[in-house]
Scaffold this active site. Structure first.
Site, short mmCIF file in Angstrom:
data_model
loop_
_atom_site.label_atom_id
_atom_site.label_comp_id
_atom_site.label_asym_id
_atom_site.label_seq_id
_atom_site.Cartn_x
_atom_site.Cartn_y
_atom_site.Cartn_z
N ASP A 95 1.66 -3.80 8.03
CA ASP A 95 0.73 -2.93 7.28
C ASP A 95 0.71 -1.53 7.89
O ASP A 95 0.02 -0.64 7.38
CB ASP A 95 -0.66 -3.56 7.16
N GLU B 269 0.13 -6.79 21.29
CA GLU B 269 0.21 -5.33 21.17
C GLU B 269 -0.65 -4.64 22.22
O GLU B 269 -1.85 -4.93 22.36
CB GLU B 269 -0.24 -4.90 19.76
#
Ligand code: KIV
Length: 267
Positions: free
Chosen positions: A47, A184
């Protein structure tokens, strides 16, 4: 490089053999063909397209229809790489909603794996999807969809308590049935430890070289975002003559454990 299609089993076997996995974001057919031919195992329809394609400041505005559209563009063009598609903001607000959206990404978008952001609140959803035969990639550490709650894009897991929480969530995601994990922006030592604890492949971004594989946003790898280039990325196009050479250099650097290097590992 084998021409056989990559599956989650292929990636698990790569982890067992100690072979690093190369992943890049991909949003269209032309790049899907190029990345596929360059030996990238995983094409992530992230996204992040909301930022690098659409020009939004965050990933929050991205819709399910857009994710389905870009997943279909990518999946119809590749022949070998595995396609992982993001469930966008609030697509997993309930397990039932997540199930409906995952069905769209797999059936209309042609993806093989769905990725969802979040820790313990997402556990039931990962269990529900896995029980229905959906391959799930969990995403922990920095959660870009929660940027407004986090107050910015900051490294996570830097203190003892949050490192412990991420470690615990990673094990819980694996137990719930996740096939892959993206970590992440967490310290390299924590990411390496988690990769060692888990049997599923751990793909890092801003998480040091000790993960089982690496992912980058394609536009960062191509140096298309120089003003806002993340500290952990590298412009692989600089000094090279073509995009194909840049992608090949990225794949080679990931395989050799040369990316990220110390300068691309802030913590
Ligand atoms: O959306 C995306 O591209 C991602 C990667 C940054 C891991 O989730």
């Amino acid at each position: 490089m084998s021409a056989a299609p990559v599956s989650v089993a292929t990636l698990a076997a790569m982890k067992v053999r100690g072979e690093r996995i190369a992943c890049l974001t991909c949003y269209d057919a032309s790049f899907a063909r190029l990345l596929d031919a360059s030996g990238v195992e995983l094409l992530l329809v992230g996204d992040s397209l909301g930022m690098v394609l659409q020009g939004h400041a965050t990933t929050v505005p991205v819709t399910m229809d857009q994710m389905v559209y870009h997943s279909a563009c990518v999946s119809r063009a590749r022949t070998r790489a595995l396609v992982v598609a993001d469930l966008p903001f609030l697509a997993c607000a309930t397990p039932e909603r997540a199930l409906d959206h995952a069905a769209r990404l797999l059936q209309e978008g042609g993806a093989e794996v769905v990725k969802l952001e979040g820790g313990m609140p997402m556990l039931g959803t990962v269990e529900r999807l896995s029980a229905q035969g959906v391959a799930v990639c969990a995403h922990l550490g920095l959660l870009p969809q929660s940027v407004h709650q986090l107050g910015g894009y900051r490294f996570q897991g830097r203190d003892h308590a949050s490192a412990e929480r991420i470690r615990h969530e990673a094990l819980a995601m694996q137990d719930a049935g996740a096939s892959l994990l993206v970590l992440e922006c967490v310290p390299a030592a924590l990411a390496e430890e988690i990769a060692g604890l888990l049997s599923i492949p751990v793909i890092g971004i801003g998480a040091g070289a000790g993960c089982d594989g690496q992912v980058l946003v394609l536009h960062d790898l191509l140096g298309l975002n120089p003003e806002r280039a993340p500290r952990f990325s590298r412009d692989f196009l600089r000094g090279r003559g073509s995009i194909a050479e840049a992608i090949a250099a990225y794949v080679a650097a990931v395989r050799a454990g040369d990316f990220p290097g110390p300068d691309e590992t802030p913590y």
